[in-house]
Design a protein around this motif. Structure first.
Motif, mmCIF file in Angstrom:
data_model
loop_
_atom_site.group_PDB
_atom_site.id
_atom_site.type_symbol
_atom_site.label_atom_id
_atom_site.label_comp_id
_atom_site.label_asym_id
_atom_site.label_seq_id
_atom_site.Cartn_x
_atom_site.Cartn_y
_atom_site.Cartn_z
ATOM 1 N N LEU A 108 0.862 -1.194 0.000
ATOM 2 C CA LEU A 108 0.000 0.000 0.000
ATOM 3 C C LEU A 108 0.892 1.236 0.000
ATOM 4 C CD1 LEU A 108 -2.400 -1.142 2.871
ATOM 5 C CD2 LEU A 108 -2.799 -1.369 0.405
ATOM 6 N N ALA A 109 0.782 2.042 -1.060
ATOM 7 C CA ALA A 109 1.581 3.270 -1.165
ATOM 8 C C ALA A 109 0.620 4.372 -1.584
ATOM 9 C CB ALA A 109 2.690 3.075 -2.196
ATOM 10 N N THR A 110 -0.449 4.496 -0.817
ATOM 11 C CA THR A 110 -1.604 5.294 -1.247
ATOM 12 C C THR A 110 -1.520 6.773 -0.873
ATOM 13 O OG1 THR A 110 -2.670 4.523 0.760
ATOM 14 C CG2 THR A 110 -3.230 3.362 -1.263
ATOM 15 N N GLY A 111 -0.454 7.181 -0.182
ATOM 16 C CA GLY A 111 -0.350 8.588 0.202
ATOM 17 C C GLY A 111 -1.339 8.941 1.293
ATOM 18 N N MET A 112 -1.444 10.220 1.576
ATOM 19 C CA MET A 112 -2.364 10.674 2.627
ATOM 20 C C MET A 112 -3.462 11.501 2.016
ATOM 21 S SD MET A 112 -2.319 9.927 5.721
ATOM 22 C CE MET A 112 -2.957 11.159 6.832
ATOM 23 N N GLU A 113 -4.677 11.149 2.306
ATOM 24 C CA GLU A 113 -5.833 11.919 1.854
ATOM 25 C C GLU A 113 -6.144 12.893 2.979
ATOM 26 O OE1 GLU A 113 -8.309 13.346 -0.280
ATOM 27 O OE2 GLU A 113 -8.027 11.376 -1.191
ATOM 28 N N VAL A 222 -9.008 5.826 -1.440
ATOM 29 C CA VAL A 222 -9.980 5.277 -0.498
ATOM 30 C C VAL A 222 -9.249 5.209 0.849
ATOM 31 C CG1 VAL A 222 -11.390 3.217 -0.034
ATOM 32 C CG2 VAL A 222 -10.789 3.790 -2.387
ATOM 33 N N ALA A 223 -9.923 5.498 1.962
ATOM 34 C CA ALA A 223 -9.255 5.411 3.261
ATOM 35 C C ALA A 223 -8.691 4.009 3.444
ATOM 36 C CB ALA A 223 -10.247 5.746 4.369
ATOM 37 N N PRO A 224 -7.459 3.891 3.974
ATOM 38 C CA PRO A 224 -6.789 2.588 4.010
ATOM 39 C C PRO A 224 -7.594 1.474 4.674
ATOM 40 C CG PRO A 224 -5.327 4.306 4.813
ATOM 41 C CD PRO A 224 -6.632 4.958 4.520
ATOM 42 N N ASN A 225 -8.287 1.794 5.775
ATOM 43 C CA ASN A 225 -9.021 0.717 6.452
ATOM 44 C C ASN A 225 -10.327 0.360 5.750
ATOM 45 O OD1 ASN A 225 -9.898 3.219 7.246
ATOM 46 N ND2 ASN A 225 -10.389 2.621 9.338
ATOM 47 N N GLN A 226 -10.752 1.241 4.803
ATOM 48 C CA GLN A 226 -11.873 0.841 3.945
ATOM 49 C C GLN A 226 -11.344 0.039 2.769
ATOM 50 O OE1 GLN A 226 -13.400 4.691 3.386
ATOM 51 N NE2 GLN A 226 -14.308 4.684 5.430
ATOM 52 N N LEU A 227 -10.145 0.386 2.343
ATOM 53 C CA LEU A 227 -9.508 -0.327 1.230
ATOM 54 C C LEU A 227 -9.216 -1.774 1.639
ATOM 55 C CD1 LEU A 227 -8.217 0.099 -1.602
ATOM 56 C CD2 LEU A 227 -6.096 0.691 -0.443
ATOM 57 N N VAL A 228 -8.617 -1.936 2.807
ATOM 58 C CA VAL A 228 -8.250 -3.277 3.284
ATOM 59 C C VAL A 228 -8.962 -3.530 4.614
ATOM 60 C CG1 VAL A 228 -6.316 -4.842 3.737
ATOM 61 C CG2 VAL A 228 -5.938 -2.796 2.354
ATOM 62 N N GLU A 234 -3.067 3.574 13.295
ATOM 63 C CA GLU A 234 -2.631 4.187 14.551
ATOM 64 C C GLU A 234 -2.390 5.677 14.305
ATOM 65 O OE1 GLU A 234 0.198 2.284 17.793
ATOM 66 O OE2 GLU A 234 1.350 3.240 16.207
ATOM 67 N N ASP A 235 -3.014 6.516 15.071
ATOM 68 C CA ASP A 235 -2.890 7.980 14.905
ATOM 69 C C ASP A 235 -3.121 8.422 13.458
ATOM 70 O OD1 ASP A 235 -2.269 8.197 17.581
ATOM 71 O OD2 ASP A 235 -0.107 8.001 17.227
ATOM 72 N N GLY A 236 -4.095 7.835 12.820
ATOM 73 C CA GLY A 236 -4.452 8.263 11.470
ATOM 74 C C GLY A 236 -3.577 7.709 10.353
ATOM 75 N N HIS A 237 -2.634 6.837 10.700
ATOM 76 C CA HIS A 237 -1.760 6.250 9.669
ATOM 77 C C HIS A 237 -1.778 4.730 9.770
ATOM 78 C CE1 HIS A 237 0.075 10.300 10.364
ATOM 79 N NE2 HIS A 237 -0.029 10.289 9.041
ATOM 80 N N ILE A 238 -1.333 4.071 8.688
ATOM 81 C CA ILE A 238 -1.287 2.604 8.708
ATOM 82 C C ILE A 238 -0.150 2.185 9.646
ATOM 83 C CG2 ILE A 238 -0.964 0.514 7.326
ATOM 84 C CD1 ILE A 238 -1.849 2.203 4.859
ATOM 85 N N LYS A 239 -0.470 1.281 10.572
ATOM 86 C CA LYS A 239 0.549 0.845 11.530
ATOM 87 C C LYS A 239 1.479 -0.169 10.860
ATOM 88 C CE LYS A 239 1.109 -0.896 16.165
ATOM 89 N NZ LYS A 239 0.474 -1.596 17.275
ATOM 90 N N VAL A 240 2.780 0.107 10.898
ATOM 91 C CA VAL A 240 3.768 -0.800 10.296
ATOM 92 C C VAL A 240 4.918 -1.029 11.270
ATOM 93 C CG1 VAL A 240 3.410 -0.289 7.824
ATOM 94 C CG2 VAL A 240 4.890 1.195 9.191
ATOM 95 N N ASN A 241 5.675 -2.116 11.041
ATOM 96 C CA ASN A 241 6.912 -2.307 11.808
ATOM 97 C C ASN A 241 8.096 -1.888 10.933
ATOM 98 O OD1 ASN A 241 7.341 -4.351 9.972
ATOM 99 N ND2 ASN A 241 6.751 -5.986 11.380
ATOM 100 N N ARG A 242 9.302 -2.150 11.366
ATOM 101 C CA ARG A 242 10.477 -1.678 10.607
ATOM 102 C C ARG A 242 10.630 -2.379 9.259
ATOM 103 N NH1 ARG A 242 14.091 1.795 11.883
ATOM 104 N NH2 ARG A 242 15.733 0.700 10.746
ATOM 105 N N LYS A 243 9.934 -3.506 9.083
ATOM 106 C CA LYS A 243 9.950 -4.161 7.766
ATOM 107 C C LYS A 243 8.834 -3.635 6.870
ATOM 108 C CE LYS A 243 12.019 -8.539 9.073
ATOM 109 N NZ LYS A 243 11.790 -9.975 9.234
ATOM 110 N N MET A 244 8.123 -2.660 7.352
ATOM 111 C CA MET A 244 6.980 -2.066 6.650
ATOM 112 C C MET A 244 5.831 -3.072 6.515
ATOM 113 S SD MET A 244 8.671 0.637 6.551
ATOM 114 C CE MET A 244 7.320 1.698 6.260
ATOM 115 N N GLU A 245 5.802 -4.037 7.443
ATOM 116 C CA GLU A 245 4.696 -5.002 7.459
ATOM 117 C C GLU A 245 3.522 -4.398 8.226
ATOM 118 O OE1 GLU A 245 7.110 -9.253 7.703
ATOM 119 O OE2 GLU A 245 6.955 -8.001 9.487
#
Ligand code: FAD
Length: 286
Positions: A108-113, A222-228, A234-245
Motif C-alpha cells: 500500500l503506497a496510497t499517500g495521505m488523503e 480510499v481510506a486505508p481501512n476501507q480499502l483493506v 494508529e494515529d491516522g496512519h497505517i501501523k507498520v513495523n520496521r519491515k513495513m509489514e
C-alpha cells in the motif's frame, strides 16, 4: 480468475514507484495501480531542495525523471483506482471498477488523503454510502442517487448510474466543464452531512438539502481501512513495523500513508524496504 502477480503495488507516487523498481530488479511479476500524473502532490511541488542529487528540481521535472526511469525498466502503471483488497489466505484479491486482480503480496503506497470524512459518512457506509458507483449501480435501479465527485473520472460513473437510477444529482468538488448527461442535475454546493435512520435519507449541503437513497463519494483514493478490511490504523496512519509489514500478513505499507515526515525521500526509502521484504518472503517460500 486472471493471472496471479507476485506483488501488487497500490499507488504511483514516489513510494509506490520505488517499491516497483526494487521488486522488478528482483524479477518479480508486479502490477502497479495509480494515476496519470503519478502523484498530484509530486507535480504540484514548485521547487524541491531535499531530493538527493536533484537540487532545485521542480515536481514536474522530477515526475519526468521518474517516468523515464520506469519506462526504461518496462514498468507500466494501470490508471485505475483499487476499491477493495481482500486477504484470501495465500493471496489477495484486488477489486477495481470492472475487474479483479490476484497477487501474493500487496504494497500500500496510497499517500495521505487530507479531506476528512463527511459527518455521517462512516456511520452510513454500506447503508447508502459507497465509494464505487458503477459497482453498486444495480442496487439503485429506480432510486435517487447523489454523487459527490472529486475528479473528472467521477463524471463517467455519474453518467453510468444515470442510466439505471430514477434521478441522479452530481455535486462536483472541482471547477471544470462538466461532461454530464442532460438527465443529471448538477448541484454546485458544499456537502456537510449525510443523514438518515436505518439507511441514508438526505444529504445536507451548505445551502440546500437533497432527499436521496444513496450517496457515492468518488475521490482519487480510499481510506486505508476501507480499502483493506481489518487493517490496523494508529494515529491516522497505517501501523507498520520496521519491515513495513502491516498487521495483515503479506500486506506492506510505505510512504505518507505510514506517517510523518511527509517527504519524498522517506517515501522512496520505505518503498524500497517494503519491496525487499515482500521479495524475501516470496523467495523464502519457494
Ligand atoms: P503520494 O505522492 O500521495 O502518491 C500516492 C498515489 O497513490 C497517488 O497517485 C494516488 O492517486 C494513488 N492512490 C491512492 N489510493 C489509490 C487507490 N485506491 N488505487 C489506486 N491508486 C491510489 N516533500 C519533500 O520531500 N520535499 C518537498 O519539497 C516537497 N514539496 C511538496 C510540495 C507540495 C505542494 C506538496 C503537496 C507536497 C510536497 N512534499 C514534499 C511532500 C511529498 O509530495 C509527499 O511526501 C510524497 O508525494 C509522498 O509520496 P507517496 O508515494 O507516499 O504518496
Amino acid at each position: 480468475m486472471g493471472e496471479k502477480y507476485d506483488i501488487a503495488i497500490i499507488g504511483s507516487g514516489p513510494a509506490g514507484l520505488s517499491a516497483a523498481i526494487n521488486a522488478k530488479i528482483r524479477n518479480k511479476k508486479i502490477i502497479v495501480f495509480g494515476n496519470k500524473n503519478f502523484s498530484n502532490k509530486l507535480i504540484k511541488a514548485p521547487k524541491i531542495n531535499n531530493y538527493l542529487g536533484f537540487y532545485n528540481i521542480t515536481g514536474v521535472e522530477l515526475k519526468e525523471k521518474f517516468e523515464q526511469h520506469i519506462k526504461s525498466m518496462n514498468i507500466d502503471i494501470k490508471y485505475e483506482k483499487v476499491n477493495n483488497v481482500y486477504a484470501m489466505g495465500e493471496y489477495f484479491t484486488l477489486m477495481m471498477k470492472n475487474e479483479t486482480y490476484d497477487a501474493k503480496k500487496v504494497i500500500l503506497a496510497t499517500g495521505m488523503e487530507f479531506t476528512k470524512p463527511l459527518r455521517g459518512e462512516e456511520e452510513f457506509l454500506g447503508r447508502g454510502v459507497g465509494y464505487c458507483a458503477t459497482c453498486d449501480a444495480p442496487l439503485y435501479r429506480n432510486k435517487v442517487v447523489t454523487i459527490i465527485g472529486h475528479n473528472k473520472e467521477a463524471e463517467e460513473e455519474a453518467n453510468f448510474v444515470g442510466e439505471v437510477a430514477s434521478k441522479v444529482y452530481y455535486v462536483p468538488m472541482y471547477k471544470s466543464e462538466y461532461n454530464i448527461n442532460k438527465n443529471i442535475e448538477i448541484v454546485k454546493d458544499m456537502p456537510v452531512e449525510i443523514n438518515g435512520k436505518m439507511k441514508v435519507q438526505t444529504l445536507i449541503l451548505k445551502d440546500k438539502k437533497i432527499d436521496t437513497d444513496g450517496v457515492f463519494i468518488l475521490k482519487d483514493s480510499v481510506a486505508p481501512n476501507q480499502l483493506v478490511p481489518g487493517l490496523e490504523i494508529e494515529d491516522g496512519h497505517i501501523k507498520v513495523n520496521r519491515k513495513m509489514e502491516t498487521n495483515i500478513p503479506g500486506c506492506y505499507a510505505c510512504g505518507d500513508c505510514t506517517g510523518k515526515p511527509y517527504q519524498y525521500m522517506k517515501a522512496v526509502g520505505e518503498g524500497q524496504v517494503s519491496a525487499l521484504n515482500a521479495v524475501n518472503k516470496l523467495d523464502n517460500k519457494m
